[in-house]
Design a protein around this motif. Sequence first.
Motif, mmCIF file in Angstrom:
data_model
loop_
_atom_site.group_PDB
_atom_site.id
_atom_site.type_symbol
_atom_site.label_atom_id
_atom_site.label_comp_id
_atom_site.label_asym_id
_atom_site.label_seq_id
_atom_site.Cartn_x
_atom_site.Cartn_y
_atom_site.Cartn_z
ATOM 1 N N ALA A 1 49.971 43.705 25.265
ATOM 2 C CA ALA A 1 50.512 42.688 26.171
ATOM 3 C C ALA A 1 49.338 42.006 26.857
ATOM 4 N N SER A 2 49.663 41.030 27.694
ATOM 5 C CA SER A 2 48.657 40.442 28.582
ATOM 6 C C SER A 2 48.819 41.046 29.965
ATOM 7 N N TYR A 3 47.712 41.311 30.613
ATOM 8 C CA TYR A 3 47.723 41.936 31.935
ATOM 9 C C TYR A 3 47.046 41.004 32.930
ATOM 10 N N PHE A 4 47.724 40.787 34.047
ATOM 11 C CA PHE A 4 47.236 39.862 35.065
ATOM 12 C C PHE A 4 47.085 40.582 36.394
ATOM 13 N N CYS A 5 46.011 40.256 37.098
ATOM 14 C CA CYS A 5 45.939 40.673 38.487
ATOM 15 C C CYS A 5 46.379 39.500 39.362
ATOM 16 N N ALA A 6 46.890 39.814 40.525
ATOM 17 C CA ALA A 6 47.346 38.786 41.453
ATOM 18 C C ALA A 6 47.016 39.233 42.857
ATOM 19 N N SER B 1 42.477 25.937 41.083
ATOM 20 C CA SER B 1 41.834 26.895 40.190
ATOM 21 C C SER B 1 42.287 28.290 40.562
ATOM 22 N N GLN B 2 42.263 29.191 39.593
ATOM 23 C CA GLN B 2 42.707 30.545 39.809
ATOM 24 C C GLN B 2 41.689 31.315 40.622
ATOM 25 N N GLN B 3 42.161 32.108 41.572
ATOM 26 C CA GLN B 3 41.243 32.928 42.340
ATOM 27 C C GLN B 3 40.810 34.122 41.529
ATOM 28 N N GLY B 4 41.741 34.747 40.837
ATOM 29 C CA GLY B 4 41.415 35.964 40.131
ATOM 30 C C GLY B 4 40.792 35.684 38.780
ATOM 31 N N GLU B 5 39.844 36.494 38.444
ATOM 32 C CA GLU B 5 39.223 36.389 37.135
ATOM 33 C C GLU B 5 39.249 37.770 36.522
ATOM 34 N N GLU B 6 39.907 37.883 35.369
ATOM 35 C CA GLU B 6 39.923 39.173 34.693
ATOM 36 C C GLU B 6 38.873 39.199 33.590
ATOM 37 N N ASP B 7 38.372 40.371 33.361
ATOM 38 C CA ASP B 7 37.549 40.552 32.181
ATOM 39 C C ASP B 7 37.797 41.924 31.611
ATOM 40 N N LEU C 1 51.171 34.577 45.745
ATOM 41 C CA LEU C 1 50.257 35.298 44.877
ATOM 42 C C LEU C 1 49.390 34.310 44.097
ATOM 43 N N ILE C 2 48.136 34.635 43.976
ATOM 44 C CA ILE C 2 47.232 33.865 43.138
ATOM 45 C C ILE C 2 46.897 34.726 41.932
ATOM 46 N N PHE C 3 47.225 34.236 40.765
ATOM 47 C CA PHE C 3 47.063 35.003 39.536
ATOM 48 C C PHE C 3 45.740 34.697 38.863
ATOM 49 N N GLY C 4 45.226 35.713 38.207
ATOM 50 C CA GLY C 4 44.056 35.534 37.369
ATOM 51 C C GLY C 4 44.446 34.994 36.013
ATOM 52 N N THR C 5 43.460 34.877 35.155
ATOM 53 C CA THR C 5 43.657 34.283 33.831
ATOM 54 C C THR C 5 44.117 35.306 32.801
ATOM 55 N N GLY C 6 44.053 36.580 33.120
ATOM 56 C CA GLY C 6 44.636 37.611 32.271
ATOM 57 C C GLY C 6 43.702 38.211 31.243
ATOM 58 N N THR C 7 44.037 39.428 30.857
ATOM 59 C CA THR C 7 43.371 40.124 29.755
ATOM 60 C C THR C 7 44.404 40.392 28.684
ATOM 61 N N ARG C 8 44.108 39.968 27.454
ATOM 62 C CA ARG C 8 45.031 40.233 26.341
ATOM 63 C C ARG C 8 44.621 41.540 25.681
ATOM 64 N N LEU C 9 45.492 42.512 25.790
ATOM 65 C CA LEU C 9 45.238 43.839 25.228
ATOM 66 C C LEU C 9 46.006 44.014 23.929
ATOM 67 N N GLN C 10 45.284 44.432 22.895
ATOM 68 C CA GLN C 10 45.889 44.750 21.603
ATOM 69 C C GLN C 10 45.603 46.214 21.310
ATOM 70 N N VAL C 11 46.671 46.990 21.131
ATOM 71 C CA VAL C 11 46.512 48.409 20.801
ATOM 72 C C VAL C 11 47.001 48.613 19.379
ATOM 73 N N PHE C 12 46.100 49.044 18.528
ATOM 74 C CA PHE C 12 46.438 49.246 17.111
ATOM 75 C C PHE C 12 46.907 50.678 16.868
#
Lengths: 115, 111
Positions: free
Chosen positions: B85-90, B1-7, B99-110
């Motif tokens: 883009a999607s942004y991940f912490c590790a 399981s992923q260690q990092g959790e993004e929100d 590196l242990i990656f998180g699940t990512g945040t999907r950023l949409q800039v209009f």
Amino acid sequence: GAGVSQSPSNKVTEKGKDVELRCDPISGHTALYWYRQRLGQGLEFLIYFQGNSAPDKSGLPSDRFSAERTGESVSTLTIQRTQQEDSAVYLCASRSGNSIYNEQFFGPGTRLTVL
Amino acid sequence: SQQGEEDPQALSIQEGENATMNCSYKTSINNLQWYRQNSGRGLVHLILIRSNEREKHSGRLRVTLDTSKKSSSLLITASRAADTASYFCATDRVNTDKLIFGTGTRLQVFP
């Protein structure tokens, strides 16, 4: 050379077939990593090579997965008897030296689709 | 399981606004890194913050690290459509070299 390269960029295979994925790291980078990324998910660590040390295989999901690296150059990830759940993007990264503060440089990935 | 959790998992904003993404982790770390991913392909390293640092800046990026709360935040100021883009912490955990990656945040800039 340029950056990390991977081949093929896309691979479609039938369930049960074996596949080989290739990674060419940045020249001189002693550390090499393989990751798997399923659709919409984060990166899952698979295996890590550092110089001539024994690889860290702790992330390989099953014995169908194996990887080799020749010295500090090319690495191949082999998946035997592929299953549909193996469908994912497989990413390779390399890093200079063994400093934990050096960034990883990623290749563009291989998108594997198992039918 | 992923260690990092993004929100959050997904974030939509207008150009010019600031975007803040958070990351939490579970074990002691050497450093924490943020990566960006376009179109589900290769990741690009953005910034690294060491465990003894609390804040770091790089251009429009600002990263904070709170080791007592085991959390980090990435702030992108004056966002642009190209930041989509999607942004991940590790996290680079103590006594490991991966590196242990998180699940990512999907950023949409209009625009």
